[in-house]
Design a protein around this motif. Structure first.
Motif, short mmCIF file in Angstrom:
data_model
loop_
_atom_site.label_atom_id
_atom_site.label_comp_id
_atom_site.label_asym_id
_atom_site.label_seq_id
_atom_site.Cartn_x
_atom_site.Cartn_y
_atom_site.Cartn_z
N UNK A 125 40.51 -49.00 -6.18
CA UNK A 125 41.34 -48.52 -7.66
C UNK A 125 40.36 -48.45 -8.93
N UNK A 126 39.84 -48.98 -9.01
CA UNK A 126 38.60 -48.50 -10.10
C UNK A 126 39.22 -47.97 -10.95
N UNK A 127 40.18 -48.20 -11.78
CA UNK A 127 40.90 -47.95 -13.07
C UNK A 127 39.76 -47.51 -14.52
N UNK A 128 39.06 -48.95 -13.91
CA UNK A 128 38.41 -48.63 -15.72
C UNK A 128 37.52 -47.60 -15.87
N UNK A 129 37.71 -46.48 -14.13
CA UNK A 129 36.15 -45.33 -14.92
C UNK A 129 37.48 -44.39 -14.08
N UNK A 130 38.42 -44.56 -13.02
CA UNK A 130 38.69 -43.50 -11.78
C UNK A 130 39.89 -42.90 -12.13
N UNK A 131 40.52 -41.77 -13.17
CA UNK A 131 41.78 -41.57 -14.09
C UNK A 131 42.61 -41.53 -12.61
N UNK A 132 43.84 -41.98 -12.67
CA UNK A 132 44.88 -41.56 -11.79
C UNK A 132 45.66 -41.01 -11.84
N UNK A 133 46.75 -40.36 -10.99
CA UNK A 133 47.19 -39.07 -10.57
C UNK A 133 47.91 -38.83 -12.19
N UNK A 134 49.01 -40.02 -12.52
CA UNK A 134 49.48 -39.73 -13.39
C UNK A 134 49.01 -39.60 -15.18
N UNK A 135 47.81 -40.20 -15.46
CA UNK A 135 46.66 -40.33 -16.26
C UNK A 135 46.65 -39.16 -17.08
N UNK A 136 45.86 -38.11 -15.64
CA UNK A 136 45.82 -36.87 -16.15
C UNK A 136 44.40 -37.04 -17.21
N UNK A 137 43.80 -37.57 -17.01
CA UNK A 137 42.21 -37.77 -17.99
C UNK A 137 41.45 -37.27 -16.93
N UNK A 138 39.77 -37.42 -17.96
CA UNK A 138 39.23 -36.63 -17.45
C UNK A 138 37.55 -38.04 -17.65
N UNK A 139 36.86 -37.86 -16.33
CA UNK A 139 35.58 -38.66 -16.74
C UNK A 139 34.54 -38.17 -17.72
N UNK A 140 34.28 -38.91 -18.42
CA UNK A 140 33.91 -40.98 -18.77
C UNK A 140 35.33 -41.17 -19.81
N UNK A 141 36.07 -42.32 -18.81
CA UNK A 141 37.11 -42.10 -20.05
C UNK A 141 36.82 -43.48 -21.09
N UNK A 142 37.34 -42.84 -22.50
CA UNK A 142 37.28 -43.45 -23.81
C UNK A 142 37.74 -44.80 -23.05
N UNK A 143 37.34 -45.64 -24.73
CA UNK A 143 38.76 -47.14 -25.05
C UNK A 143 40.17 -46.29 -24.06
N UNK A 144 40.29 -45.29 -25.45
CA UNK A 144 41.99 -44.97 -25.13
C UNK A 144 42.63 -44.36 -24.37
N UNK A 145 41.57 -44.17 -23.37
CA UNK A 145 41.82 -43.13 -22.02
C UNK A 145 41.80 -44.40 -21.05
N UNK A 146 41.14 -45.80 -21.43
CA UNK A 146 40.63 -46.88 -20.14
C UNK A 146 42.43 -47.49 -20.68
N UNK A 147 42.89 -47.57 -22.09
CA UNK A 147 44.02 -48.30 -22.53
C UNK A 147 45.04 -47.18 -21.12
N UNK A 148 45.05 -45.79 -21.33
CA UNK A 148 46.17 -44.61 -21.27
C UNK A 148 46.59 -45.27 -18.92
N UNK A 149 45.15 -44.61 -19.02
CA UNK A 149 44.99 -45.39 -17.49
C UNK A 149 45.05 -46.28 -17.12
N UNK A 150 45.08 -47.96 -17.40
CA UNK A 150 45.64 -49.10 -17.42
C UNK A 150 47.13 -48.66 -17.33
N UNK A 151 47.90 -48.25 -17.99
CA UNK A 151 48.98 -48.08 -18.58
C UNK A 151 49.27 -47.64 -17.02
N UNK A 152 49.17 -45.75 -16.65
CA UNK A 152 49.84 -46.13 -15.44
C UNK A 152 49.49 -46.23 -14.17
N UNK A 153 48.86 -46.78 -14.15
CA UNK A 153 47.92 -47.88 -12.78
C UNK A 153 49.34 -48.90 -12.60
N UNK A 154 49.56 -49.49 -13.96
CA UNK A 154 50.66 -50.51 -14.03
C UNK A 154 52.31 -49.83 -12.92
#
Length: 527
Positions: free
Chosen positions: A178-207
């Motif tokens: 999964x590598x959620x620290x830098x690979x956006x999930x489909x639910x998060x709709x984020x773009x690389x590179x992820x910021x700190x808040x982006x990684x928080x959002x991506x973590x929650x989406x992955x959860x």
């Protein structure tokens, strides 16, 4: 004499070569595509067609009619009726967050998949084909994992075809990280590179995906699996899923995000795009050829029908498009069009890939489905996106970020915004230039998508499922994958070591105090 001997040797070698058994050129392959979308079918059937043209005997089972008329495979239509227009209408006119729609959508998909499996055509097919009838099965994945039991039924390797980039469901099948620290999930709709808040959002989406969607998906699939594949005859669904040999994703790393893939996850982005476009129907060709100012192609995909859109909205679209100095091709399924104009041609089904390849097409008004975005990128046609549901909002957001076009809100869309978006993309050359530059990048590959698909399927056939390329992660649970058991063990060992150390310290202290007390007593006695 030398030449004659050389000739005899050459003929002998040639005969031996021709007489060798060729397992991959004569394989019997089943394509099982139970998804309701024509655009999904085009992607899956393109793999089947490529294999058929490579010399394999391919049979395709599908719930949608065969829109790939030139496909080199035997086609069997399962005329399923479960997928209702009401569901599509609700999704586009009453938009909700993905997590709220998931339960409703999954139950709808499962109901449709259940009818497909129990359909008389499907049951008759299973009766007429023996256990060894197929050497390999290709599944069109639509969260229909209980269908994987067909591989156990026919005792053959499994290949999965997916319409977009890898998701949690797909990654789980082959142990893709999964590598959620830098690979956006489909639910998060984020773009690389992820910021700190982006990684928080991506973590929650992955959860959310892991704690809600995956358990729901597993529960529904296991329920249906045992209906058709009873325990006294077939292994469990978990065991069947561990035997998946390969997953094809209709994605290419140049599109992003950049991510690691295990060997069993293979990218075939653009598989549905022909290397040489087919000739267009005569009337469509004449319409586009006469577009001296350029042409606009308008399609909201195969799932959304014109009947799903309110009449006042389609009338608004017509009023804008009919006044533009461009030829318009509009995918429209209903008998009553929103209006008639010399510059507009309506058709219920249009060869999208072939149309986008026409040099006079200057703009694509699209729902931003992955297949449509990919074809637009390949042919270098900028977009005006009207995303409706699923992955479309995320795709449209990426179109904006990369400079390939603009996006509009379907619910609040008005005539002024619609016209301004079209004019902006057509009159501003930055969109066309940007997407044409990406087209060059996207096409730059050592092998075409079809060649890649054929090679890897034949690789799986040659090596009897290719178990050697399977990731060990497939056989680990989440605790093991995250090394939580190892961390727990080491913490326990550390705790025990510390406990022993503390007890030793106490013992040493007690002895030291005892010795000190003994010395004091001796000193007092001597005095």
């Amino acid at each position: 004499m030398f030449n004659r001997s050389l000739l005899v040797s050459f003929v002998f070698i040639l005969v031996q070569f021709v007489s060798l058994p060729n397992e991959t050129n004569s394989a019997n392959i089943l394509g099982f595509f139970p998804g309701p979308s024509k655009s999904h079918f085009l992607i899956h059937s393109s793999i089947a067609d490529a294999l058929g043209r490579a010399g394999h005997n391919v049979t395709v089972l599908s719930v949608v009619p065969n829109v790939n008329k030139n496909g080199k495979y035997n086609f069997i239509h399962i005329n399923s009726s479960t997928y209702t227009d009401d569901f599509a209408t609700e999704m586009i006119n009453n938009p909700q967050p993905a997590y709220k729609l998931m339960s409703h959508m999954l139950s709808n998909i499962m109901e449709m998949a259940n009818e497909t499996m129990g359909h008389p055509t499907m049951q008759e097919f299973l009766k007429n084909h023996k256990k060894s009838s197929f050497d390999l099965i290709i599944y069109g994945y639509f969260m229909n994992e209980f269908h994987f039991g067909l591989s156990a039924h026919f005792d053959c390797p499994t290949v999965v075809s997916f319409m977009i980039q890898p998701m949690l469901f797909l990654n789980d099948l082959v142990g893709n990280p999964e590598q959620i620290s830098y690979v956006p999930t489909m639910l998060s709709s984020l773009k690389q590179p992820l910021t700190f808040l982006g990684r928080v959002q991506n973590f929650l989406a992955s959860m959310l995906e892991n704690s809600l969607m995956m358990p729901l998906l597993n529960y529904e699939n296991n329920k249906y699996y045992r209906t058709y594949f009873p325990a006294d005859q077939y292994p469990s669904l978990d065991e069947v899923k561990k035997n998946i040999s390969l997953v094809f994703t209709n994605h290419h790393f140049s599109q992003g995000p950049i991510r690691p893939n295990v060997p069993a996850m293979v990218e075939i982005g653009g598989i549905q795009i022909k290397e040489k476009p087919d000739p267009l129907p005569v009337d469509i060709k004449q319409h586009l050829d006469s577009a001296t100012n350029g042409a606009i192609f308008f399609s909201l995909g195969s799932t959304v029908k014109s009947s799903h859109v309110p009449k006042e909205k389609t009338k608004m679209w017509f009023n804008v498009l009919s006044k533009l100095p461009y030829k318009i091709l509009w995918k429209w399924e209903e008998a009553d069009a929103p209006g008639f104009s010399e510059n507009i041609v309506y058709r219920s089904w249009l060869p999208q890939d072939d149309i986008l390849a026409h040099p006079n097409v200057k703009l694509f008004i699209t729902h931003a489905g992955q297949g449509s975005v990919v074809e637009s990128q390949f042919h270098g046609v900028p977009m005006v996106c009207i995303p409706l549901f699923g992955d479309q909002p995320a795709n449209a957001l990426n179109v904006i970020r990369e400079g390939y076009g603009v996006s509009l809100d379907y619910i609040n869309l008005n005539a002024e915004d619609f016209k301004n978006a079209i004019v902006e993309v057509l009159d501003n050359p930055k969109y066309t230039n940007t997407i044409k530059q990406f087209s060059v990048l996207y096409r730059d590959r050592p092998m075409s998508a079809r060649q890649v698909a054929v090679f890897w399927v034949e690789y799986i056939l040659r090596h009897k499922g290719a178990k050697h390329m399977q990731s060990p992660a497939v056989f680990l649970n989440n605790w093991q994958l995250l090394s939580l058991d190892v961390i727990g063990f080491l913490l326990t060992v550390l705790f025990v070591v510390i406990l022993i150390f503390v007890e030793l310290c106490k013992l040493i202290c007690c002895r030291s105090k005892g010795k000190s007390a003994g010395k004091s007593i001796k000193t007092k006695k001597n005095n």
